[in-house]
Scaffold this active site. Structure first.
Site, PDB file in Angstrom:
ATOM      1  N   VAL A  14       0.840  -1.213   0.000  1.00  0.00           N
ATOM      2  CA  VAL A  14       0.000   0.000   0.000  1.00  0.00           C
ATOM      3  C   VAL A  14       0.875   1.264   0.000  1.00  0.00           C
ATOM      4  CG1 VAL A  14      -1.874   1.213   1.168  1.00  0.00           C
ATOM      5  CG2 VAL A  14      -1.792  -1.275   1.231  1.00  0.00           C
ATOM      6  N   LYS A 105      -6.780  -1.690   9.755  1.00  0.00           N
ATOM      7  CA  LYS A 105      -8.040  -2.062  10.437  1.00  0.00           C
ATOM      8  C   LYS A 105      -7.800  -2.877  11.690  1.00  0.00           C
ATOM      9  CE  LYS A 105      -7.016  -4.784   6.866  1.00  0.00           C
ATOM     10  NZ  LYS A 105      -6.725  -4.681   5.475  1.00  0.00           N
ATOM     11  N   GLU A 129     -10.118   5.564   5.426  1.00  0.00           N
ATOM     12  CA  GLU A 129     -10.917   5.000   4.327  1.00  0.00           C
ATOM     13  C   GLU A 129     -10.320   3.690   3.803  1.00  0.00           C
ATOM     14  OE1 GLU A 129     -14.003   6.590   2.795  1.00  0.00           O
ATOM     15  OE2 GLU A 129     -13.949   4.435   2.519  1.00  0.00           O
ATOM     16  N   VAL A 132     -11.250  -0.198   5.259  1.00  0.00           N
ATOM     17  CA  VAL A 132     -12.442  -1.026   5.005  1.00  0.00           C
ATOM     18  C   VAL A 132     -12.732  -1.069   3.508  1.00  0.00           C
ATOM     19  CG1 VAL A 132     -14.884  -1.390   5.527  1.00  0.00           C
ATOM     20  CG2 VAL A 132     -13.402  -0.333   7.241  1.00  0.00           C
ATOM     21  N   ASP A 201      -9.845 -10.512   9.612  1.00  0.00           N
ATOM     22  CA  ASP A 201      -9.750  -9.232   8.898  1.00  0.00           C
ATOM     23  C   ASP A 201     -11.155  -8.684   8.592  1.00  0.00           C
ATOM     24  OD1 ASP A 201      -8.147  -7.234   7.185  1.00  0.00           O
ATOM     25  OD2 ASP A 201      -9.586  -8.075   5.755  1.00  0.00           O
ATOM     26  N   LYS A 205     -13.041  -5.152  10.032  1.00  0.00           N
ATOM     27  CA  LYS A 205     -13.741  -4.148   9.204  1.00  0.00           C
ATOM     28  C   LYS A 205     -15.206  -4.025   9.621  1.00  0.00           C
ATOM     29  CE  LYS A 205     -10.689  -5.222   5.319  1.00  0.00           C
ATOM     30  NZ  LYS A 205     -10.464  -6.186   4.234  1.00  0.00           N
TER      31      LYS A 205
HETATM   32  P1  NDP Z   1       3.313  -4.836   3.626  1.00  0.00           P
HETATM   33  O1  NDP Z   1       3.706  -5.966   4.496  1.00  0.00           O
HETATM   34  O2  NDP Z   1       3.384  -4.998   2.155  1.00  0.00           O
HETATM   35  O3  NDP Z   1       4.222  -3.567   3.993  1.00  0.00           O
HETATM   36  C1  NDP Z   1       4.513  -3.197   5.298  1.00  0.00           C
HETATM   37  C2  NDP Z   1       5.576  -2.100   5.270  1.00  0.00           C
HETATM   38  O4  NDP Z   1       5.788  -1.642   6.594  1.00  0.00           O
HETATM   39  C3  NDP Z   1       6.922  -2.541   4.715  1.00  0.00           C
HETATM   40  O5  NDP Z   1       7.504  -1.500   3.980  1.00  0.00           O
HETATM   41  C4  NDP Z   1       7.740  -2.775   5.987  1.00  0.00           C
HETATM   42  O6  NDP Z   1       9.112  -2.510   5.819  1.00  0.00           O
HETATM   43  C5  NDP Z   1       7.169  -1.721   6.897  1.00  0.00           C
HETATM   44  N1  NDP Z   1       7.297  -2.029   8.315  1.00  0.00           N
HETATM   45  C6  NDP Z   1       6.718  -3.047   9.002  1.00  0.00           C
HETATM   46  N2  NDP Z   1       7.082  -3.006  10.296  1.00  0.00           N
HETATM   47  C7  NDP Z   1       7.892  -1.938  10.419  1.00  0.00           C
HETATM   48  C8  NDP Z   1       8.591  -1.361  11.496  1.00  0.00           C
HETATM   49  N3  NDP Z   1       8.538  -1.879  12.713  1.00  0.00           N
HETATM   50  N4  NDP Z   1       9.345  -0.263  11.272  1.00  0.00           N
HETATM   51  C9  NDP Z   1       9.427   0.267  10.046  1.00  0.00           C
HETATM   52  N5  NDP Z   1       8.790  -0.229   8.971  1.00  0.00           N
HETATM   53  C10 NDP Z   1       8.024  -1.316   9.163  1.00  0.00           C
HETATM   54  O7  NDP Z   1       1.872  -4.398   4.085  1.00  0.00           O
HETATM   55  P2  NDP Z   1       0.710  -3.751   3.203  1.00  0.00           P
HETATM   56  O8  NDP Z   1       1.226  -2.576   2.475  1.00  0.00           O
HETATM   57  O9  NDP Z   1       0.010  -4.804   2.438  1.00  0.00           O
HETATM   58  O10 NDP Z   1      -0.304  -3.291   4.336  1.00  0.00           O
HETATM   59  C11 NDP Z   1      -0.105  -2.112   5.085  1.00  0.00           C
HETATM   60  C12 NDP Z   1      -1.355  -1.814   5.880  1.00  0.00           C
HETATM   61  O11 NDP Z   1      -2.437  -1.595   4.984  1.00  0.00           O
HETATM   62  C13 NDP Z   1      -1.814  -2.955   6.807  1.00  0.00           C
HETATM   63  O12 NDP Z   1      -2.374  -2.401   7.963  1.00  0.00           O
HETATM   64  C14 NDP Z   1      -2.860  -3.654   5.993  1.00  0.00           C
HETATM   65  O13 NDP Z   1      -3.803  -4.329   6.795  1.00  0.00           O
HETATM   66  C15 NDP Z   1      -3.504  -2.495   5.290  1.00  0.00           C
HETATM   67  N6  NDP Z   1      -4.195  -2.802   4.057  1.00  0.00           N
HETATM   68  C16 NDP Z   1      -3.596  -3.579   3.105  1.00  0.00           C
HETATM   69  C17 NDP Z   1      -4.254  -3.831   1.914  1.00  0.00           C
HETATM   70  C18 NDP Z   1      -3.654  -4.675   0.853  1.00  0.00           C
HETATM   71  O14 NDP Z   1      -4.340  -4.961  -0.143  1.00  0.00           O
HETATM   72  N7  NDP Z   1      -2.389  -5.084   0.959  1.00  0.00           N
HETATM   73  C19 NDP Z   1      -5.586  -3.280   1.650  1.00  0.00           C
HETATM   74  C20 NDP Z   1      -6.117  -2.470   2.719  1.00  0.00           C
HETATM   75  C21 NDP Z   1      -5.446  -2.253   3.874  1.00  0.00           C
HETATM   76  P3  NDP Z   1      10.085  -3.486   4.958  1.00  0.00           P
HETATM   77  O15 NDP Z   1       9.557  -3.479   3.557  1.00  0.00           O
HETATM   78  O16 NDP Z   1      11.417  -2.848   5.054  1.00  0.00           O
HETATM   79  O17 NDP Z   1       9.980  -4.825   5.619  1.00  0.00           O
HETATM   80  N1  HSE Z   2      -6.165  -8.644   3.302  1.00  0.00           N
HETATM   81  C1  HSE Z   2      -7.204  -7.737   3.011  1.00  0.00           C
HETATM   82  C2  HSE Z   2      -8.179  -8.380   2.057  1.00  0.00           C
HETATM   83  C3  HSE Z   2      -6.654  -6.471   2.416  1.00  0.00           C
HETATM   84  O1  HSE Z   2      -7.851  -9.416   1.469  1.00  0.00           O
HETATM   85  O2  HSE Z   2      -9.278  -7.863   1.911  1.00  0.00           O
HETATM   86  C4  HSE Z   2      -7.694  -5.399   2.207  1.00  0.00           C
HETATM   87  O3  HSE Z   2      -8.180  -4.936   3.422  1.00  0.00           O
END
Ligand code: NDP
Ligand code: HSE
Length: 434
Positions: A14, A105, A129, A132, A201, A205
């Protein structure tokens, strides 16, 4: 006007999507927001990996707190996921008087009441936003667009990963594990995919949606949660034969004096709107007393759809950042002092129709004994069919009319005790919806 500086925590699926959208659509976004938005610092675990995506102007660090506390950071965007560290950093951002945008979430479902109370006290916004239904602006719709309504119920497919898995299994016959691997590769799944497949999850939501719909505190601990990991493929096949498809639904509904709050695999008619929502698409039905039923559909997971929601929040925060806190939309739709303590109902009080499957010795009287126990519990059978299993056994599948779950529990435990019943009685809920 001076650009607003964004300190971003996390540059994963994201985070990278958000970086891309803010760059690709910078001009359009600035025309809407009234000023430029720029990411000035990013916290990650692996700095080298992050630098491959960013330009040299962005400060990259592993110290999230330094991003939050940097006086040049105007808005903190939290995209690291997980609960505790994200919670600490968000609370610190609020304490520093900074607005927060998050898609987390899990954190909001577990700590939302505390986070929103702190933000209210400090006069800052916490926008979510992206938390969810990915790219669907469902929070805006429920919190603002439907503000005239007494909302009756919300039901929806609010987890993209499980919908992707069920769609792939049903359409292409791929195994559960193969479909989950694909969902992970496509960036849909949570860091811990058991959150997706066990319904957690979706429950996160749903707790947020119910709060916004009914003006109750966020109560994730009260969501009845069942996932799809123990769903048998034969139930998908039987459901299909009966004219249904199985979806993982989140459902919250006013029922008498309480609120239903439940996530579980659900049979929906194959000609219904929800049954045609495939892959990682999400769809949320909201029924308001004034507007009637409304439907919101779109990509529920993935980098760009979620970034669309995150950036929309950034535009909102930018527009309202100098407004008096009293003139902003309340975090949970209702004014904080007006939240109600209407109870969440136990599953025994929930009303639904049911799919029941069991294996029996195929001999005279079996069907009438089972039917009598259902009738004694006040449960009316809508349809049934029987499928032979070997020479002496059979699987029986019932669809009931609407019943109270406590009565169904009673009937199931009595049926289970019958001497000719050879398997666990499988129970799935059936909802007509739209
Ligand atoms: P990812 O696992 O792809 O990315 C997480 C990021 O956070 C990475 O860049 C990681 O760093 C960094 N990170 C994790 N822990 C730490 C820390 N302690 N200190 C610094 N950096 C940290 O997650 P997503 O992007 O998929 O998800 C992010 C959020 O968005 C979550 O809360 C998820 O539930 C939510 N979300 C995700 C969706 C999806 O479709 N993926 C949709 C809707 C919501 P590094 O890369 O260096 O390990
Ligand atoms: N893991 C979640 C899903 C990401 O599959 O819907 C979006 O919130």
């Amino acid at each position: 006007m001076k650009p607003l500086n964004i300190g971003m925590l996390g540059l994963g699926v994201v985070g990278r999507g958000t970086w891309k959208v803010l760059n690709d659509n910078a001009e359009e976004i600035a025309r809407r927001a009234g000023r430029n938005l720029q990411i000035t610092s990013v916290a990650v675990r692996d700095e080298d990996k992050a630098r491959q995506w960013l330009n040299n102007d962005v400060h990259v660090t592993t110290d999230g707190l330094s991003v939050v506390r940097d006086p040049n950071t105007d808005i903190v965007v939290e995209l690291i996921g997980g609960e505790e560290e994200a919670f600490d950093w968000v609370m610190e951002a609020i304490a520093q008087g900074k607005h927060v945008v998050t898609a987390n979430k899990a954190m909001l479902a577990n700590h939302g009441n505390e986070i929103f109370a702190a933000a209210h006290k400090k006069g800052v916004m916490v926008a979510y936003e992206g938390a969810v239904a990915g790219g669907i602006p469902i929070i805006k719709a429920v919190r603002e667009g439907l503000a005239a309504n007494r909302i009756q119920w919300i039901a929806g497919i609010i987890n993209g990963t499980t919908n992707y898995i069920l769609s792939q299994m049903r359409a292409y016959g791929v195994t559960f594990d193969e479909a989950l691997d694909q969902a992970q590769e496509l960036g849909y799944a949570e860091a811990d995919p058991t959150f997706d497949i066990e319904g957690v999850d979706a429950a996160h939501k749903l707790a947020l949606l119910a709060s916004m719909a009914f003006g109750i505190p966020v109560q994730f601990d009260k969501v009845h949660t069942e996932g799809i990991s123990s769903l048998a493929s034969e139930d998908i096949v039987h459901a299909d034969r009966l004219g249904y498809c199985i979806k993982l639904l989140g459902i919250t509904r006013r029922n008498g004096e309480g609120i239903e709050l439940r996530v579980h695999p659900t049979l929906v008619p194959t000609d219904s709107l929800l049954s045609n929502v495939e892959g990682a698409m999400n769809a949320v039905l909201v029924e308001g007393d004034v507007v009637g039923p409304t439907l919101y559909y779109g990509q529920g997971a993935g980098d760009l759809p979620t970034a669309s929601a995150v950036v929309a929040d950034l535009v909102d925060v930018t527009r309202l950042h100098s407004a008096s806190p009293d003139h902003r939309v309340p975090h949970l739709a209702f004014q904080p002092h007006a939240l109600s303590d209407v109870p969440v109902l136990s599953m025994a009080q929930v009303e639904s129709a049911y799919y029941l499957r069991l294996r029996v010795h195929d001999r005279p009287g079996v069907l009438s004994d089972i039917s009598r126990l259902l009738a004694d519990a006040g449960i009316s059978i809508g349809s049934m069919f029987q499928q032979p299993y070997g020479d002496e056994q059979a699987d029986i599948i019932f669809l009931t009319h609407q019943a109270v779950e406590g009565d169904v529990d009673t009937a199931i435990s009595q049926i289970q005790a019958l001497p000719f019943v050879l398997s666990e009685v499988i129970r799935l809920r059936v909802e007509a919806l739209l």
